[in-house]
Design a protein around this motif. Structure first.
Motif, PDB file in Angstrom:
ATOM      1  N   ASN A 162       0.863  -1.139  -0.046  1.00 20.34           N
ATOM      2  CA  ASN A 162      -0.011   0.195  -0.143  1.00 20.34           C
ATOM      3  C   ASN A 162       0.868   1.236  -0.073  1.00 20.34           C
ATOM      4  O   ASN A 162       0.491   2.192   0.735  1.00 20.34           O
ATOM      5  N   ILE A 163       1.893   1.183  -0.838  1.00 22.82           N
ATOM      6  CA  ILE A 163       2.905   2.282  -0.833  1.00 22.82           C
ATOM      7  C   ILE A 163       2.482   3.154  -2.139  1.00 22.82           C
ATOM      8  O   ILE A 163       2.275   2.804  -3.084  1.00 22.82           O
ATOM      9  N   HIS A 164       2.321   4.583  -1.801  1.00 21.99           N
ATOM     10  CA  HIS A 164       1.961   5.248  -3.014  1.00 21.99           C
ATOM     11  C   HIS A 164       2.969   5.436  -3.945  1.00 21.99           C
ATOM     12  O   HIS A 164       4.175   5.689  -3.733  1.00 21.99           O
ATOM     13  N   THR A 165       2.684   5.120  -5.424  1.00 22.39           N
ATOM     14  CA  THR A 165       3.666   4.860  -6.356  1.00 22.39           C
ATOM     15  C   THR A 165       3.517   6.291  -7.600  1.00 22.39           C
ATOM     16  O   THR A 165       2.280   6.500  -7.773  1.00 22.39           O
ATOM     17  N   ALA A 166       4.456   6.695  -8.018  1.00 25.73           N
ATOM     18  CA  ALA A 166       4.599   7.686  -8.833  1.00 25.73           C
ATOM     19  C   ALA A 166       5.617   7.398 -10.120  1.00 25.73           C
ATOM     20  O   ALA A 166       6.506   6.502  -9.616  1.00 25.73           O
ATOM     21  N   ALA A 167       5.641   7.954 -11.128  1.00 25.09           N
ATOM     22  CA  ALA A 167       6.453   7.806 -12.021  1.00 25.09           C
ATOM     23  C   ALA A 167       6.737   9.014 -12.792  1.00 25.09           C
ATOM     24  O   ALA A 167       5.650   9.873 -13.087  1.00 25.09           O
TER      25      ALA A 167
END
Length: 308
Positions: A162-167
């Motif tokens: 449940n870690i917020h992910t971005a790219a």
């Protein structure tokens, strides 16, 4: 288990998504932007780097067969002996050997391979900071989509926690790869270099058709937040007309929030140690409080675009 070739893992970042973040920088990029502040990110190869100002010409590093000095007065960067180190692609192990041979820390390398599990183990160390600040992990580059298989494997593991992910990405990839990649993202920071495909191709080596197709797909996903990022570069996309045309493209793409990134030359010294020409040398840096930049920004705001 897949491997990824990266060139940095940056912790406690506050500029690549919400909260405190760890940014994983993947090596290799299909674009060749002249203003790129990370020239070490462009090639997928592990590359030698050499600081000519630190090099005394002791030649201790030449016990490694990959190291060669040549007399070439045409090269802009030479050591105290007037010589130039011929740089080449090497393996990580060769890079470590060469680095240890130099007593003056003048020669090293950029790029190394890590298993996805190793990257995960490194970024998960800061889980308490992510939870406390509503932060997470951002994948960047280079261009992360060039290594989409490894990136997707990492994103899947992060989402299980449940870690917020971005790219941060140019969105330049096949539709299939892009659609699979964004399944595991909460935030897409999409670089939009220009509004005109011909101009983009002329300067960066890549047109915009595939990029725009992918961005349009991403903005149609209800679960995914999409923010456009425009590097504002004098002589390339920094005019009133450019701003107006960007506004039209943003509307077409479905983007209503952007970051405007004023040109800076912080990476210029990196070109020196990689013996690459910095094409924008001498161009004045931009600042957000410059009158002209504020007027440029206002065009977006007047059109209802949120500028952060």
């Amino acid at each position: 288990m897949k491997k990824a070739r990266i060139f940095n893992i940056q912790k406690f970042s506050l500029h690549d998504g919400p909260g405190i973040r760890t940014v994983v920088f993947f090596k290799g990029c299909p674009l060749r932007c002249p203003w790129c502040s990370n020239p070490e990110s462009q090639k997928y190869d592990i590359e030698m780097v050499w600081d000519s100002e630190k090099c005394t010409g002791c030649k201790k590093c030449t016990t490694n067969e990959n190291v060669e000095f040549i007399n070439d007065k045409k090269k802009p960067y030479r050591n105290l002996a007037g010589e130039y180190m011929k740089l080449k692609a090497i393996t990580y192990e060769e890079g470590e050997e060469i680095r240890k041979l130099c007593p003056n820390h003048a020669v090293s390398y950029e790029g190394y391979d890590m298993f996805v599990d190793e990257i995960y183990d490194e970024v998960i160390k800061d889980l308490p900071f992510y939870e406390e600040s509503n932060g997470g992990v951002t994948l960047s580059g280079g261009e992360v989509l060039l290594q989409s298989d490894a990136a997707i494997e990492l994103l899947k593991k992060l989402k299980l926690d449940n870690i917020h992910t971005a790219a941060e990405t140019t969105c330049y990839a096949s539709s299939y790869k892009f659609k699979e990649f964004v399944k595991y993202l909460d935030l897409l920071l999409c670089d939009i270099k220009h509004w005109d495909s011909e101009k983009s191709n002329q300067v960066t080596g890549v047109g915009l058709e595939k990029i725009y197709e992918n961005i349009k797909y991403a903005t149609g996903l209800k679960y995914l937040e999409v923010i456009g990022r425009i590097p504002v570069i004098p002589g390339f996309n920094y005019s009133k007309k450019d701003a107006e045309q960007f506004v039209e493209k943003l509307k077409m793409l479905g983007i209503n929030k952007i970051n405007l990134l004023p040109y800076h030359n912080f990476g210029e010294n990196k070109y020196k140690i990689m013996n690459k020409e910095y094409e924008l040398a001498g161009i004045k840096q931009l600042h957000k409080d410059d009158k002209e930049f504020m007027e440029y920004t206002q065009i977006f705001k007047n059109a209802g675009v949120i500028v952060e």
